[in-house]
Design an enzyme around this catalytic site. Structure first.
Site, mmCIF file in Angstrom:
data_model
loop_
_atom_site.group_PDB
_atom_site.id
_atom_site.type_symbol
_atom_site.label_atom_id
_atom_site.label_comp_id
_atom_site.label_asym_id
_atom_site.label_seq_id
_atom_site.Cartn_x
_atom_site.Cartn_y
_atom_site.Cartn_z
ATOM 1 N N ASP A 38 0.830 -1.203 0.000
ATOM 2 C CA ASP A 38 0.000 0.000 0.000
ATOM 3 C C ASP A 38 0.868 1.259 0.000
ATOM 4 O O ASP A 38 1.835 1.352 0.755
ATOM 5 C CB ASP A 38 -0.860 -0.049 1.277
ATOM 6 C CG ASP A 38 -1.950 0.993 1.306
ATOM 7 O OD1 ASP A 38 -2.865 0.917 0.482
ATOM 8 O OD2 ASP A 38 -1.895 1.890 2.170
ATOM 9 N N GLU A 53 1.684 -0.545 -5.050
ATOM 10 C CA GLU A 53 0.663 0.456 -5.327
ATOM 11 C C GLU A 53 1.378 1.793 -5.262
ATOM 12 O O GLU A 53 1.635 2.330 -4.183
ATOM 13 C CB GLU A 53 -0.475 0.431 -4.296
ATOM 14 C CG GLU A 53 -1.601 1.368 -4.709
ATOM 15 C CD GLU A 53 -2.162 2.259 -3.615
ATOM 16 O OE1 GLU A 53 -3.225 2.841 -3.815
ATOM 17 O OE2 GLU A 53 -1.531 2.403 -2.550
HETATM 18 C C1 GLC Z 1 -4.176 3.000 -0.623
HETATM 19 C C2 GLC Z 1 -5.405 2.144 -0.522
HETATM 20 C C3 GLC Z 1 -6.550 3.000 -0.086
HETATM 21 C C4 GLC Z 1 -6.217 3.584 1.275
HETATM 22 C C5 GLC Z 1 -4.887 4.330 1.242
HETATM 23 C C6 GLC Z 1 -4.387 4.603 2.630
HETATM 24 O O1 GLC Z 1 -4.249 3.938 -1.617
HETATM 25 O O2 GLC Z 1 -5.647 1.494 -1.735
HETATM 26 O O3 GLC Z 1 -7.748 2.296 -0.032
HETATM 27 O O4 GLC Z 1 -7.219 4.457 1.677
HETATM 28 O O5 GLC Z 1 -3.891 3.582 0.614
HETATM 29 O O6 GLC Z 1 -3.949 3.419 3.227
#
Ligand code: GLC
Length: 541
Positions: free
Chosen positions: A204, A266
């Protein structure tokens, strides 16, 4: 199915959002036993792996992306035994399991943050997070001008006068990754889950862990979930050079385990060359290609994005990933129901312009067929195989995404793509669970999307995904290579092995090359065997 350590290079990975996939106990919140019970469905659909969004103990202020304990399971979702059973059952079915790792921030209920609050400024407990004194004579101004991704300022002040950084919700304090204790802790968390048999981690906010040392002022809004950062020097909180050595150290840990364990970033990073640095040979294995998700529904736009990302990943020896939907964006069956060029929405409410649902679904099916024809690895988000749209008329008073409140109701947020799935048209909660309970309301029209209304029904979206995944495997498309084909302007076509993938974006129907044999098409061809507008065809050459 043959399995190698490089299984991920051409894998189709299905994202399960545990709150909304299947509820075994009827409390309206999905859970791990619910997921385990439905895994055979994913096997049948034909995916290679599942990625589970967080199921760890959490106060759920950001739907579990606020983790209070990285080595447990939230009682709402089950317990560690349930996680073990899920992993074992998935493996039994030949599915890999990827879990979500949230290293940028913890929950404010994590024991480390509680200890930090109880400790004095300057203490080792506070050094695990980013605490600073404020500016101004009495320290009442935040340490810098950074904004939270969810809206409002990114700093919160404590009664003792110090401030802590939270790039997301106030309940998600950012960790201090220059502290060796933080690094050691996460290496241990990796080993904990690797030891339980998981095949990888979706990381994440992978581009956010390291902040520029001076916490330089930055007044522009942080836009990670709203779109890609504009190209140019990275803002001081994103894509700092220091993140890469963290992933190199994680890679070393993963390489010590058998079976091809992977890291998926991500990272909302642009341009593609910059993103590809996360998947260099000694770092992560994959990164989500959000540029593809963000591309306009047009041949030239998609061709440019596909070319750029294939080239950037080739240069570092990685395969490219493709994705159209996830739990943070408006579902593509809805996104594509707006005029081409509509800026990316941050959620949709009843008072907003509504999509053309039929057009959106038609284009979504065509988009998916293009995506699954591309070489590399593809990510699916639960429900897209049902053609599920965004819930665009959800009452505002049931919204739970912190972005809704933090943005002062400027952004409706992400609840609309997180609604529990419909499995059975005539069952309570459409078969999501044994009762009517559902943590977000399911629209009445969802019976028509239910799995049992689609399986075995020719032309249904589920059958389209099922057929596409089978053909993709049979023709080795994930491991193939792309060559663009000459087609009339308004269409886009590439060849991948012996398969032609052609999408028509414009009104005039497009003829297939002589001798092409149609394998699959997102909608029927016209009476002359030509490809109508907003349709993708796979044809054998
Ligand atoms: C990422 C996740 C999202 C979350 C954010 C903070 O972007 O995909 O859902 O709110 O991180 O952890």
């Amino acid at each position: 199915m043959p399995r190698t350590d490089a299984w991920w290079r051409d894998a189709v990975i299905y994202q399960v959002y545990p709150r909304s996939f299947a509820d075994s106990d009827g409390d309206g919140m999905g859970d791990l036993p619910g997921i385990t019970g439905r895994l055979p469905h994913l096997r049948e659909l034909g995916v290679d792996a599942v990625w589970l969004s967080p199921f760890y103990p959490s106060p759920q202020h950001d739907a579990g992306y606020d983790v209070a304990d990285y080595r447990g399971v939230d009682p709402r979702f089950g317990d560690l035994g349930d996680a073990d059973k899920l992993i074992a059952e998935a493996h039994q079915l030949g599915l890999k399991v990827i879990v979500d790792l949230v290293p940028n921030h913890t929950s404010d209920e994590h024991e480390w943050f509680r200890a930090a609050l109880a400790a004095a400024p300057g203490s080792p407990e506070r050094e695990r997070y980013i605490f600073r004194d404020g500016r101004g004579a009495d320290g009442s101004e935040p340490p810098n001008s950074w904004q939270s991704v969810f809206g409002g300022r990114a700093w919160e002040r404590l009664p003792d006068g110090q401030w802590y950084l939270h790039l997301f919700d106030v309940s998600q304090p950012d960790l201090n990754w220059s502290n060796p204790e933080v690094r050691a802790e996460f290496l241990d968390v990796l080993r904990f889950w690797l030891g339980r048999g998981v095949d990888g981690f979706r990381v994440d906010v992978a581009h956010g862990l390291v902040k520029d040392g001076d916490l330089t002022d930055w007044t522009q809004p942080s836009v990670i979930l709203g779109g890609l950062e504009p190209a140019g020097p990275p803002p001081p909180m994103w894509d700092q050079e220091g993140v890469h050595e963290i992933y190199r150290s994680w890679r070393e840990v993963l390489d010590g385990y058998e079976g091809g364990r992977i890291l998926v970033a991500e990272a909302w990073v642009q341009p593609a060359e910059r993103l590809a640095r996360y998947v260099r040979p000694d770092e992560m294995h994959q990164a989500f290609n959000f540029e593809y998700l963000d591309a306009a529904w047009s041949g030239p736009a998609l061709r440019a994005v596909i070319d750029k990302n294939l080239a950037a990943n080739d240069a570092v020896g990685a395969t490219t990933t493709w994705v159209l939907s996830n739990h943070d964006v408006v579902r593509h069956a809805t996104r594509l129901g707006y005029p081409v060029g509509t800026p990316r929405q941050h959620g949709i409410g009843a008072g907003d312009p509504q999509p053309d649902a039929a057009l959106g679904l038609r284009r979504a099916r065509a988009a998916t067929l293009q995506m699954l024809g591309l070489p590399g690895s593809a990510y699916l988000y639960q429900g897209e195989e049902l053609g599920l749209p965004e819930h665009t008329t959800m009452p505002d008073d049931v919204r739970q995404d912190p972005a809704w409140e933090r943005s002062g109701h400027a952004e409706r947020g992400r609840d609309g793509c997180r609604v529990p799935l419909p499995w059975e048209a005539d069952a309570p909660s459409y078969g999501f669970g044994p009762t009517d309970a559902s943590w977000l309301p399911q629209p009445a029209a969802w019976s028509e999307y239910a799995l049992d209304r689609q399986q075995g029904v020719a032309g249904s979206t589920w059958e389209l995904y099922h057929a596409a995944l089978g053909l993709r495997r049979g023709h080795g498309l994930g491991a193939g290579a792309l060559t663009w084909q000459d087609v009339p302007a308004g269409a886009l076509a590439f060849r991948n092995g012996d398969v032609l993938v052609l999408t028509n974006f414009e009104a005039a129907p497009v003829a297939l090359p002589a001798g092409a044999r149609v394998l699959l098409s997102s909608e029927p061809l016209d009476d002359d065997g030509r490809v109508p507008v907003d349709v993708t065809v796979w044809a054998a050459l």
